[in-house]
Structure formats: structure tokens, C-alpha cells
Design a protein around this motif. Structure first.
Motif, mmCIF file in Angstrom:
data_model
loop_
_atom_site.group_PDB
_atom_site.id
_atom_site.type_symbol
_atom_site.label_atom_id
_atom_site.label_comp_id
_atom_site.label_asym_id
_atom_site.label_seq_id
_atom_site.Cartn_x
_atom_site.Cartn_y
_atom_site.Cartn_z
ATOM 1 N N ILE A 133 0.844 -1.201 0.000
ATOM 2 C CA ILE A 133 0.000 0.000 0.000
ATOM 3 C C ILE A 133 0.886 1.261 0.000
ATOM 4 O O ILE A 133 0.685 2.190 -0.784
ATOM 5 C CB ILE A 133 -0.916 0.045 1.255
ATOM 6 N N TYR A 137 1.212 3.852 -4.707
ATOM 7 C CA TYR A 137 0.492 5.000 -5.283
ATOM 8 C C TYR A 137 0.928 5.234 -6.724
ATOM 9 O O TYR A 137 2.110 5.164 -7.031
ATOM 10 C CB TYR A 137 0.738 6.260 -4.450
ATOM 11 N N GLY A 149 -10.453 10.696 -3.502
ATOM 12 C CA GLY A 149 -9.461 9.717 -3.047
ATOM 13 C C GLY A 149 -8.209 9.727 -3.903
ATOM 14 O O GLY A 149 -7.941 10.678 -4.654
ATOM 15 N N ASN A 152 -4.413 3.697 -5.788
ATOM 16 C CA ASN A 152 -3.384 2.823 -5.227
ATOM 17 C C ASN A 152 -3.527 1.434 -5.847
ATOM 18 O O ASN A 152 -4.598 0.840 -5.804
ATOM 19 C CB ASN A 152 -3.519 2.736 -3.700
ATOM 20 N N PHE A 155 -4.627 -1.368 -3.080
ATOM 21 C CA PHE A 155 -5.776 -1.245 -2.180
ATOM 22 C C PHE A 155 -6.992 -1.868 -2.858
ATOM 23 O O PHE A 155 -7.214 -1.637 -4.046
ATOM 24 C CB PHE A 155 -6.033 0.237 -1.874
ATOM 25 N N ILE A 160 -8.234 4.889 -2.538
ATOM 26 C CA ILE A 160 -7.984 4.946 -1.094
ATOM 27 C C ILE A 160 -8.069 6.394 -0.614
ATOM 28 O O ILE A 160 -7.628 7.315 -1.321
ATOM 29 C CB ILE A 160 -6.604 4.295 -0.761
#
Ligand code: HEC
Length: 236
Positions: A133, A137, A149, A152, A155, A160
Motif C-alpha cells: 500500500i 500509489y 481519493g 493505489n 488497495f 484509497i
């Protein structure tokens, strides 16, 4: 036998297909000091992870099952744990809590930011999940709307609420290690693995002893069996 094998193959295939249809995400795999036959807590790495947690993550996340005294399980002395707590104006038994209240969190992120102290146990993949995580990104692919948000890769659902918390050089390590994104992600995932399951290393070491015991026991049983049969054969 053939039938059993076919049934087994089919069930493995079905399980794989089910995982794929659930949108199973392959996590990044990393080497951890606390897994495998030589499992141990790397005290320096835990200190670095603690530095990332207390310089960065704490502004949003609490670690409610962690107090500085817990560090003694990872090889810190009582005095070192007290000194670190003192630097944060905390008592050695006090829980490490974020200043971000549940109300503020809901207002800013639309949810209550999760506590991190059992995160390595709570999520599939544990430390690999946290590490993935933090380093996962990316620019959202064309056509994907992330709203408020962030995109990612690792995720579930890929959107996320947490903005990328780490970037190169963000923390100052007391041991002089260069604070690259990878380094910080690996260190803080190790810290969270430690506070989530401090007994993990002991359990793995115990597993190794049990295996050694079983091997010796089996060897002895074999030698004994040979000796007994030798006697029986002699007598008959
Ligand atoms: C600016 C606030 C902020 C900071 C700083 C921050 N986080 Fe987060 N974090 C969030 C929010 C908000 C979520 C909830 C994301 C969601 O569910 O969409 C989250 C979620 C997570 C998750 C995923 C939890 C899950 O439900 O699967 C992990 C892991 C995580 N954070 C680790 C960290 C670590 C480690 C740090 C420090 C390096 C950190 N975060 C710093 C706000 C923050």
C-alpha cells in the motif's frame, strides 16, 4: 487415484478462478527478518519503523495497543524505552494515540482512520500488504475517477482515502540510514508487524525446535527398531 487427482485439479482451478473473480491483487513480496527459520526482530529496523510511525503516521493513525514499554520485547532496555517515551513527552505505559479525532477524520476523509496497532494481523498479506500500500500509489489510469481519493495499485478497489503518506527523505533516521520510500515502507511495516504480533518470532523459533526434536526422535525410534529386529532375528 486418477479420479481423486482430477477432482483435486478441478478444485484448485475453481479456487484460482474464484480468487481472480474477486479481484485478487497480487501483493509485493519482501524479505522480512521475522519470517523463516532464522526469524528475529531487528532492533535497529524496529527503531527506524518507530521513527516513521511517530514522525508521519501518528498525525492520522493511532496505535492504541502500543506503549513504549512494548519495545523491551524487541530487545530495547527499559531505559531506552523510557528515553524514547520521554522525547515524546509520554509515560512509558501510555498508549500511542493520534491527535486526529474521529469527528475530524470523518469530516476530512469520510471515515474514521483505522488504528494501525493490529493492522499486520488484520489484513490478508500482513506486512506485505502494508508495504505494498505504502509503495503502491500511481497516476490513476485514464477513465478511472478517484473522486476525493487517491489511486493505489494494491488497495482493494484501488481508490484509497489516504493521501500518499511517504516520499523520499521524509523522515530523519537517528542511525543515518537514507530515508528512501522503499526503506521507510519496509521499516514501518516491520514496526507494525512487531506491535501486531510481538510473540510471532518466539512462535517460529519454537516451530524450528519442534522440528529438530521430531527429527532426532524419529532417528532414535529407527535405531531402536533396527536393534529390536536384530534381536528377534537372532533368536528365531
Ligand atoms: C494524512 C492522514 C494519514 C497519514 C499521515 C497516514 N494515513 Fe494511513 N490512512 C489514512 C486514511 C484516511 C485511511 C483510510 C483509507 C481508506 O479506507 O480509504 C488510511 C489507511 C491506511 C491503511 C489501509 C488500511 C486498510 O483498511 O486496509 C494502511 C495500511 C495505512 N493507512 C498505513 C499508514 C502508515 C504506515 C502511515 C505512516 C507511514 C500512514 N498510514 C499515514 C490516513 C493517513
Amino acid at each position: 487415484m486418477k479420479k481423486i487427482l482430477t477432482a483435486l485439479t478441478l478444485s484448485v482451478l475453481a479456487a484460482t478462478a474464484a480468487q481472480a473473480s474477486e479481484g485478487h491483487i497480487e501483493l509485493k513480496k519482501s524479505d522480512w527478518s521475522f519470517t523463516g527459520p532464522r526469524a528475529h526482530w531487528d532492533t535497529m529496523q524496529i527503531l527506524r519503523g518507530y521513527e516513521v510511525a511517530t514522525q508521519v503516521c501518528i498525525s492520522c493513525h493511532s496505535f492504541k495497543y502500543f506503549s513504549h514499554r512494548n519495545l523491551t520485547t524487541a530487545g530495547f532496555t527499559e531505559d531506552q524505552a523510557k528515553a524514547l517515551a520521554g522525547k515524546m513527552d509520554m509515560d512509558v505505559n501510555q498508549k500511542l494515540l493520534s491527535g486526529l479525532t474521529a469527528e475530524d477524520s470523518k469530516e476530512t476523509y469520510g471515515l474514521v482512520v483505522p488504528d494501525l496497532s493490529v493492522m499486520a494481523k488484520a489484513r490478508h498479506g500482513g506486512p506485505d500488504y502494508i508495504y505494498s500500500i505504502l509503495t503502491g500509489y500511481e497516476e490513476a489510469p485514464a477513465g478511472v475517477d478517484v473522486g476525493n481519493g487517491n489511486y493505489n495499485k494494491y488497495f482493494p478497489g484501488h481508490v484509497i482515502a489516504m493521501p500518499a503518506p511517504l516520499s523520499d527523505g521524509q523522515v530523519t533516521y537517528s542511525d543515518g540510514t537514507e530515508a528512501t520510500l522503499e526503506q521507510m515502507a519496509h521499516d514501518v511495516a516491520t514496526f507494525i508487524a512487531f506491535i501486531s504480533e510481538p510473540e510471532r518470532v518466539e512462535r517460529q523459533q519454537m516451530g524450528v525446535y519442534v522440528l529438530i526434536y521430531l527429527v532426532i526422535f524419529t532417528a532414535l525410534a529407527y535405531v531402536l527398531k533396527c536393534a529390536i529386529w536384530r534381536d528377534i532375528k537372532k533368536k528365531s
